[in-house]
Design a protein around this motif. Sequence first.
Motif, PDB file in Angstrom:
ATOM      1  N   ASN A 157      18.302  17.602 -22.351  1.00 34.26           N
ATOM      2  CA  ASN A 157      17.226  18.585 -22.235  1.00 34.26           C
ATOM      3  C   ASN A 157      16.490  18.704 -23.567  1.00 34.26           C
ATOM      4  O   ASN A 157      17.093  18.620 -24.640  1.00 34.26           O
ATOM      5  N   TRP A 158      15.191  18.956 -23.474  1.00 32.45           N
ATOM      6  CA  TRP A 158      14.384  18.994 -24.696  1.00 32.45           C
ATOM      7  C   TRP A 158      14.669  20.197 -25.589  1.00 32.45           C
ATOM      8  O   TRP A 158      14.371  20.153 -26.780  1.00 32.45           O
ATOM      9  N   ASN A 159      15.219  21.262 -25.055  1.00 40.15           N
ATOM     10  CA  ASN A 159      15.545  22.395 -25.921  1.00 40.15           C
ATOM     11  C   ASN A 159      17.029  22.399 -26.323  1.00 40.15           C
ATOM     12  O   ASN A 159      17.587  23.444 -26.667  1.00 40.15           O
ATOM     13  N   ASP A 160      17.646  21.223 -26.280  1.00 42.60           N
ATOM     14  CA  ASP A 160      19.024  21.087 -26.760  1.00 42.60           C
ATOM     15  C   ASP A 160      19.105  21.537 -28.222  1.00 42.60           C
ATOM     16  O   ASP A 160      18.179  21.311 -29.020  1.00 42.60           O
ATOM     17  N   LYS A 171       7.688  24.106 -30.334  1.00 42.67           N
ATOM     18  CA  LYS A 171       7.905  24.819 -29.083  1.00 42.67           C
ATOM     19  C   LYS A 171       8.477  23.846 -28.053  1.00 42.67           C
ATOM     20  O   LYS A 171       7.763  23.279 -27.225  1.00 42.67           O
ATOM     21  N   PRO A 173      10.303  22.708 -24.842  1.00 38.82           N
ATOM     22  CA  PRO A 173      10.429  23.326 -23.510  1.00 38.82           C
ATOM     23  C   PRO A 173      11.839  23.173 -22.933  1.00 38.82           C
ATOM     24  O   PRO A 173      12.605  22.288 -23.321  1.00 38.82           O
ATOM     25  N   ASP A 174      12.140  24.011 -21.987  1.00 36.05           N
ATOM     26  CA  ASP A 174      13.358  23.874 -21.188  1.00 36.05           C
ATOM     27  C   ASP A 174      13.050  22.850 -20.096  1.00 36.05           C
ATOM     28  O   ASP A 174      12.674  23.186 -18.969  1.00 36.05           O
ATOM     29  N   LEU A 175      13.176  21.611 -20.470  1.00 37.18           N
ATOM     30  CA  LEU A 175      12.703  20.509 -19.629  1.00 37.18           C
ATOM     31  C   LEU A 175      13.666  19.337 -19.740  1.00 37.18           C
ATOM     32  O   LEU A 175      14.130  19.000 -20.842  1.00 37.18           O
TER      33      LEU A 175
END
Length: 364
Positions: A157-160, A171, A173-175
């Motif tokens: 996940n990108w917000n790891d 910023k 994302p939760d993506l």
Amino acid sequence: MNITRFGRPMAAIAMAATAALALASCAANEEAAPAEVSTLAGSLVGAGASSQGSAQEAWIAAFQTANPDVTITYDPSGSGAGRETFIAGGSNFAGSDSYLKDEELALPFAACAAGTLPFEVPAYISPIAVIYNVDGVTDLNLDASTIAKIFSGAITNWNDAAIVALNPKAKLPDLAITAVHRSDDSGTTKNFSDYLFQTAKADWAIEKPADPFPFQTGEGAQGTSGVVDAVKNGTGTIGYADASKAGKLSVANIKVGDKFIKYTPEAAAAVVANGAAVDGRDASDMAIKIDRTTTNPAEYPIVLVSYLIGCNEYAEAGVADLVKPYFEYILSEQGQADAAAAAGSAPLDAATAKKASAIVSAIK
């Protein structure tokens, strides 16, 4: 292959003069000296590294302009496929982002005279860019450990937390992350994997770098163009590709020492210059082992050296008479400049180019 006329030296063949020197007012019937005309004719077939695609297009266009009776085709099918095609005799030369394996060198090369080995010389040095497509993220810092975890599937996940720690102002994302890799055997993959193997071995748990992507994770795509298209057309995607094909995609900054750096051709060339010759190779084999553990921010460690592979002695008469001038042009200062302009590659240093040219000049 249809080869009809040979025998001119490389300087006259490869880059024939295109204009005659005009003479001032002399006798009324005095004519200008004629332009030199190439007598080289025939066809060459090459296949291999897709990273060389843009450079090969520029090289072929320039060489065929100077030698209008020559036809050269290059299929950017990938390094592994190119080597296989050349070994089987389906092409006159190969382009490869990884040097020939020992087990490949033990095989008979159908295009080469019996009992002879192929040569391989570096022709193209280029950084490998880590490309990504994440809305709202235009500046991204990554270190080797984090890259290894992304492409091995440990980070999804990108917000790891690991990515956030490297990018506190971004910023993220939760993506979900879609990590795109080459589905075909690729020297670009081998070089990318070698970087992670050398610098983040604990997170890149493989036996040794190789042309196939080593994990059953992410999304596979065919060739450099396939990876670029998948990253560009996806959401939350990341991939690796020859920097010349990155286009307008965002490119990650890579941690070297205590700094995050962007790739440049000069930084790619610098790390290659510190490489060492691979042990146990023939004198006509310029395979280079790269130390990617540099902490010098003037050196970019995710880099590929792309080779030209051909026969020291060809089985088919006359083939060397085409391969030799074409490769000599590629290795020349002009050829390297043409590749740099078309593909953003780093020109070979003078000593490397001289050694490679001597090997090519000796083929028969």
